[in-house]
Structure formats: C-alpha cells, structure tokens
Design a protein around this motif. Structure first.
Motif, PDB file in Angstrom:
ATOM      1  N   VAL A   1      40.238  20.582  42.110  1.00 57.20           N
ATOM      2  CA  VAL A   1      39.650  21.343  43.214  1.00 57.20           C
ATOM      3  C   VAL A   1      39.695  20.500  44.484  1.00 57.20           C
ATOM      4  N   ARG A   2      40.271  21.050  45.531  1.00 56.73           N
ATOM      5  CA  ARG A   2      40.294  20.364  46.814  1.00 56.73           C
ATOM      6  C   ARG A   2      38.949  20.567  47.509  1.00 56.73           C
ATOM      7  N   VAL A   3      38.402  19.480  48.062  1.00 54.19           N
ATOM      8  CA  VAL A   3      37.127  19.565  48.770  1.00 54.19           C
ATOM      9  C   VAL A   3      37.393  20.095  50.179  1.00 54.19           C
ATOM     10  N   PRO A   4      36.901  21.307  50.509  1.00 50.44           N
ATOM     11  CA  PRO A   4      37.270  21.948  51.784  1.00 50.44           C
ATOM     12  C   PRO A   4      36.423  21.484  52.964  1.00 50.44           C
ATOM     13  N   VAL A   5      36.559  20.212  53.336  1.00 52.08           N
ATOM     14  CA  VAL A   5      35.830  19.708  54.500  1.00 52.08           C
ATOM     15  C   VAL A   5      36.832  19.180  55.517  1.00 52.08           C
ATOM     16  N   GLU A   6      36.441  19.194  56.775  1.00 53.46           N
ATOM     17  CA  GLU A   6      37.323  18.727  57.831  1.00 53.46           C
ATOM     18  C   GLU A   6      37.412  17.204  57.830  1.00 53.46           C
ATOM     19  N   GLY A   7      38.580  16.701  58.290  1.00 57.92           N
ATOM     20  CA  GLY A   7      38.766  15.258  58.364  1.00 57.92           C
ATOM     21  C   GLY A   7      39.181  14.671  57.028  1.00 57.92           C
ATOM     22  N   CYS A   8      39.230  13.343  56.992  1.00 59.95           N
ATOM     23  CA  CYS A   8      39.683  12.625  55.792  1.00 59.95           C
ATOM     24  C   CYS A   8      38.479  12.247  54.934  1.00 59.95           C
ATOM     25  N   PHE A   9      38.070  13.124  54.048  1.00 58.58           N
ATOM     26  CA  PHE A   9      36.943  12.857  53.154  1.00 58.58           C
ATOM     27  C   PHE A   9      37.493  12.413  51.806  1.00 58.58           C
ATOM     28  N   GLN A  10      37.335  11.127  51.494  1.00 61.52           N
ATOM     29  CA  GLN A  10      37.805  10.587  50.222  1.00 61.52           C
ATOM     30  C   GLN A  10      36.638  10.488  49.247  1.00 61.52           C
ATOM     31  N   VAL A  11      36.790  11.097  48.082  1.00 57.23           N
ATOM     32  CA  VAL A  11      35.734  11.047  47.067  1.00 57.23           C
ATOM     33  C   VAL A  11      35.871   9.734  46.300  1.00 57.23           C
ATOM     34  N   LEU A  12      34.913   8.817  46.534  1.00 57.25           N
ATOM     35  CA  LEU A  12      34.973   7.496  45.906  1.00 57.25           C
ATOM     36  C   LEU A  12      34.067   7.382  44.684  1.00 57.25           C
ATOM     37  N   SER A  13      32.996   8.164  44.653  1.00 55.71           N
ATOM     38  CA  SER A  13      32.129   8.173  43.473  1.00 55.71           C
ATOM     39  C   SER A  13      31.409   9.511  43.371  1.00 55.71           C
ATOM     40  N   LEU A  14      30.775   9.733  42.227  1.00 53.08           N
ATOM     41  CA  LEU A  14      30.166  11.023  41.900  1.00 53.08           C
ATOM     42  C   LEU A  14      28.736  10.824  41.420  1.00 53.08           C
ATOM     43  N   LEU A  15      27.958  11.879  41.543  1.00 54.43           N
ATOM     44  CA  LEU A  15      26.588  11.861  41.049  1.00 54.43           C
ATOM     45  C   LEU A  15      26.201  13.278  40.653  1.00 54.43           C
ATOM     46  N   TRP A  16      25.870  13.494  39.367  1.00 57.48           N
ATOM     47  CA  TRP A  16      25.438  14.813  38.907  1.00 57.48           C
ATOM     48  C   TRP A  16      23.964  15.022  39.233  1.00 57.48           C
ATOM     49  N   HIS A  17      23.607  16.253  39.596  1.00 57.53           N
ATOM     50  CA  HIS A  17      22.207  16.635  39.638  1.00 57.53           C
ATOM     51  C   HIS A  17      21.730  16.761  38.191  1.00 57.53           C
ATOM     52  N   CYS A  18      20.447  16.464  37.940  1.00 60.07           N
ATOM     53  CA  CYS A  18      19.949  16.445  36.561  1.00 60.07           C
ATOM     54  C   CYS A  18      20.069  17.796  35.866  1.00 60.07           C
ATOM     55  N   SER A  19      20.184  18.895  36.623  1.00 62.34           N
ATOM     56  CA  SER A  19      20.341  20.225  36.022  1.00 62.34           C
ATOM     57  C   SER A  19      21.784  20.508  35.613  1.00 62.34           C
ATOM     58  N   GLY A  20      22.729  19.715  36.155  1.00 67.18           N
ATOM     59  CA  GLY A  20      24.145  19.962  35.901  1.00 67.18           C
ATOM     60  C   GLY A  20      24.719  21.098  36.728  1.00 67.18           C
ATOM     61  N   ASP A  21      23.902  21.684  37.629  1.00 61.68           N
ATOM     62  CA  ASP A  21      24.357  22.819  38.433  1.00 61.68           C
ATOM     63  C   ASP A  21      25.041  22.395  39.724  1.00 61.68           C
ATOM     64  N   SER A  22      24.891  21.144  40.106  1.00 58.92           N
ATOM     65  CA  SER A  22      25.545  20.662  41.320  1.00 58.92           C
ATOM     66  C   SER A  22      25.982  19.211  41.139  1.00 58.92           C
ATOM     67  N   LEU A  23      26.880  18.807  42.019  1.00 58.44           N
ATOM     68  CA  LEU A  23      27.511  17.494  41.927  1.00 58.44           C
ATOM     69  C   LEU A  23      27.570  16.924  43.337  1.00 58.44           C
ATOM     70  N   ILE A  24      27.184  15.663  43.484  1.00 57.44           N
ATOM     71  CA  ILE A  24      27.231  15.025  44.800  1.00 57.44           C
ATOM     72  C   ILE A  24      28.498  14.182  44.871  1.00 57.44           C
ATOM     73  N   LEU A  25      29.331  14.471  45.862  1.00 53.54           N
ATOM     74  CA  LEU A  25      30.574  13.752  46.073  1.00 53.54           C
ATOM     75  C   LEU A  25      30.331  12.730  47.179  1.00 53.54           C
ATOM     76  N   ILE A  26      30.557  11.461  46.875  1.00 54.30           N
ATOM     77  CA  ILE A  26      30.220  10.389  47.804  1.00 54.30           C
ATOM     78  C   ILE A  26      31.497   9.736  48.311  1.00 54.30           C
ATOM     79  N   GLY A  27      31.639   9.700  49.638  1.00 51.63           N
ATOM     80  CA  GLY A  27      32.771   9.051  50.272  1.00 51.63           C
ATOM     81  C   GLY A  27      32.384   7.697  50.830  1.00 51.63           C
ATOM     82  N   LYS A  28      33.202   7.171  51.747  1.00 51.48           N
ATOM     83  CA  LYS A  28      32.923   5.856  52.317  1.00 51.48           C
ATOM     84  C   LYS A  28      31.658   5.877  53.165  1.00 51.48           C
ATOM     85  N   ASP A  29      31.534   6.851  54.055  1.00 52.76           N
ATOM     86  CA  ASP A  29      30.335   6.939  54.898  1.00 52.76           C
ATOM     87  C   ASP A  29      29.830   8.371  55.045  1.00 52.76           C
TER      88      ASP A  29
END
Length: 448
Positions: A407-435
């Motif tokens: 799945v491509r992350v549909p955000v403007e600019g160069c957003f590189q996904v460097l790490s991940l974090l699941w919400h405890c419910s498993g219903d959402s995922l936090i995509l973490i870039g450089k800044d």
C-alpha cells in the motif's frame, strides 16, 4: 484503509498510551498529547531540553521524558497538567530511564552503569541498586509487574538479583553459569527467567523464580552464538536466533529443542509461498532531461509495487558479510511471534530484503516475503495474525494467511516509513518517518 495527515515528531518519539486513548509525540523540547481518535491536541508540555526518551506509565496517567545529556528526567501528569516532577541525577549522569510496572516509580541507570536509582513519585524516597551490568538487556520486569530481574557484575562474575516491585526488597540473588551474560527475559507467565550468554558462546540458561537452574541449552561450541530471542505469548516456546542463520525452538516442558528452522539461499519447500515485490517505475521521455533527473532522484517514491508469487525453487538474494568488521551482518537478529502463537516471523541479516514466516502448528515454513529494499522493521498486529513491515520507502506492506499487499502512503512530499507502531486494538497503525508520522486506519469487519 485510510490515512491521516502527517504530524511532526523528533527522534521517532511516538508512543500510544497503554489504554489506547492517547498519542504522545515529541517535537524537539515539546511534548504533544493528542486524542488518538480525533488527533486533536489535548495537552502541550515544554521540557527543559530536547527529549531523547519518552515512556507512558502503565496506567496512562503520567508520561516520562528523559534528557540524557543533561542527566534530567521530567514527568508530566495528564489529570493535573500543572503538576510536574523533575529528577536531576547531577554529575553522575544518566544512561537510561524507565517506569516501574506500578507507574509510580522511575528507575534511572547512571553513566558507566554505576548504579540503578529508584525514585518514588508517592513519597519522594530514593533507593539505590549497585553493580548493574552493562549488557544487551540487563533488566526485565515480569508481565504481572510483581518482580524485576536485574543482571549484575561483581568480582568478574555474573549474578541475577530478583526484586519484589512493591517495596523493592531483594527476593533472590544467585550466580549464573555464564562467561559474559548478555540478557535476561521473563517468560510471559512469569514462571521462568531466560538468561543468555554473549555472542562468543552459545548458552541459554533457564531459571525458576527461586533461582533454581531448570535447564541449560547449547547448540554448538567455538562459534558465534545467540543473537536474538523471543518467547511465545503462551510461554510454550522459546525461540533463539543465532549467528549460524538458524532459529531453534525449545519447548516449555522438557526445555529440549523441538525444531530447527534454517534460512537457506535456495527455497524449494513446496508448502511455502514466496512473495516477491515487483516495482513498476513510470516511463519518462528521454528528450526531457531535467524531468528524467528529477524522476531518478525520486524514483523510490514514484514506483508502484505489487507482490508476485514465485515459482519454486527460488534463489534468495544474500549479502556476504565483511569478516574484518565488527558486528557482522549475519544471523537472525529479529524474531517475533504472532499474538495467537500460530506464526513466527524472522529476519536473517545477510538476507536483509526477506522476512520469513513460520507456521508453529505445522512446524514449517509458511511464507517468505522478498522485498525490493532491505526490511527496516516488522511487527505483528496485537490482536490478529497480521504482519506489517516497512523498508524505508513510502509504502506499507501487510501479510496475513490470506496473502500479501503493498500500500502506498498517500501523503505529499517524501515520506519514508522507517518504523511502525500498532495501536493496542490492532485497528490502526502509526507510520513513523524521519521527522513526521502518519496514522493508517485499518478496515475492520462490521459487527452485525
């Protein structure tokens, strides 16, 4: 699947509260608390310096911000925004700071591992624990929060001290049969403590709560040993990844090896599915040179990708490690069990583009995900057998027993996904870039 707008963050400091209600991020010296559903800012705190470590208390009422260079820890309250706490370790310095399981004590490890200081938020008392060992994982709490195991080094010998977290009294103290202890980790049920030796010797020791040695396991001698370990959530299996590119699984009854998973360069297992990421880059006319150069510079972000199922046998791309450099890129560095204990995901460092998924019920290889770039991070959904991974580009990859998706992350600019974090419910995922960070909302099945 939906995505939020992007938000700023620093040092990839982004944490979801244990109760799943709040999202904390650090931007330089500011701590921002948002509602995890609406993403509205609830609280804004200003720290004394740039934050390098952040952690929620177990009850989600307090949040700790550590500034190691200044030897400072600041604690903030969500219920009482005007209340705050400052801990200054002074000239002895600060190496690590973390919460105790009760969320009312903070444990600071000073520089050079001289001591662990236990600060109480309730009565402002201070306790000291001497001789903590500087190692891979020298401190661990049992899942129920009752006990803390601490690795110690004194008189050139390794010891384990088990403390009761209620009042920090010493429950057990015993010497371990290790040359150079590398880490300690409780089983999820809190009955067994796994202790392993540094990489120069393959040795796994299993102790009971009262310090009895239950079992010792060594797969081989005179070669680099254990690199990573993982308990299954049920405590039935202990997986050990080693420098010989194999994972060995011990059972919880006899502590004997029940299976050994190899990571061969050629996969010909007919029961396994090999998914290969195939990238399709946009075609640029050769007469427009400036556009072509622009495209080449951002080709990783423009490329569309999908998974193809490979015909067996499959040759897995591997990297030959440099024997003259320290910490060679070889062996199993990452292992993780799915929440239902059914699957085990592994990564072999000299095959950096691949994630291997093993079926623990069938005791065999289930799938291999061969990415176009090196895998940065992979994490299991805390509720379902679903694996998320990222490779440092603008895509999120998901595997489940049903198949794979890119799945491509549909955000403007160069957003590189460097790490991940699941919400405890498993219903959402936090995509973490450089800044920056972005939330990904999973499509959940509607209840009838």
């Amino acid at each position: 699947m939906n995505f939020s707008e992007v938000f700023k963050q620093t040092n990839q400091l982004c944490r979801v509260s244990p109760d799943g209600k709040y999202l904390a991020t650090c931007v330089q010296y500011r701590l921002v608390i948002r509602d995890v559903n609406t993403l509205q800012i609830l609280q804004l705190y200003t720290c004394l310096d740039q934050v390098v470590q952040m952690e929620w208390s177990s009850d989600s009422l307090f949040i700790l911000c550590a500034m190691y260079k200044r030897g400072l820890v600041q604690v903030w309250s969500l219920e009482q925004p005007d209340w705050h706490c400052k801990i200054d370790e002074g000239s002895i310095g600060l190496l690590c700071s973390r919460w105790s399981p009760d969320g009312r004590h903070i444990l600071n490890t000073t520089e050079f591992n001289l001591r662990v200081t236990v600060w109480s938020l309730c009565n402002k008392s201070v306790s000291y624990i001497k001789y903590p060992k500087a190692c891979q994982k020298g401190m661990d709490f049992s899942t129920d929060g009752r006990y803390m195991a601490l690795a110690e080094r004194r008189d050139c010998k390794d010891y384990i001290s088990v403390f009761v977290c209620d009042d920090w009294h010493l429950l057990r103290h015993f010497e371990t049969e290790t040359q150079d202890l590398a880490g300690v980790e409780w089983s999820p049920n809190g009955c067994v403590l796994a202790v392993w030796d540094a990489c120069l010797e393959y040795k796994m020791l299993l102790y009971s709560l009262d310090g009895r040695l239950l079992s010792t396991y060594s797969a081989y001698e005179w070669s680099l040993g254990i690199k990573a370990i993982a308990w299954s959530p049920s405590s039935q299996f202990l997986a050990m990844g080693s420098y010989d590119e194999k994972v060995r699984i011990l059972n919880h009854i006899t502590w004997k090896k029940i299976v050994e998973f190899e990571h061969p360069a050629t996969i010909n297992n007919t029961k396994a599915v090999v998914y290969r990421e195939v990238e399709k880059r946009p075609v640029v006319p050769s007469d427009d040179l400036s556009l072509q150069q622009l495209s080449i510079s951002s080709t990783a972000f423009n490329a569309q990708s999908k998974y193809e199922i490979c015909q067996l046998p499959v040759q897995v791309p591997s990297v030959k490690p440099d024997p003259d450099r320290a910490n060679p890129k070889v062996g199993i560095s990452s292992l993780a069990f799915s929440a239902d204990n059914r699957y085990l995901a592994t990564k072999n460092d000299n095959m950096p583009n691949c994630v291997w998924v093993w079926d623990m019920q069938r005791v065999g290889l289930q799938a291999v995900l061969e990415q176009a770039s090196a895998v940065r991070c992979f994490l299991w959904d805390p509720r379902r057998p679903r694996l998320a991974l990222c490779t440092g580009n603008n895509k999120l990859y998901l595997w489940s027993p049903a198949g794979c998706v890119s799945v491509r992350v549909p955000v403007e600019g160069c957003f590189q996904v460097l790490s991940l974090l699941w919400h405890c419910s498993g219903d959402s995922l936090i995509l973490i870039g450089k800044d920056q960070l972005c939330l990904c909302y999973m499509e959940t099945e509607q209840q009838p």
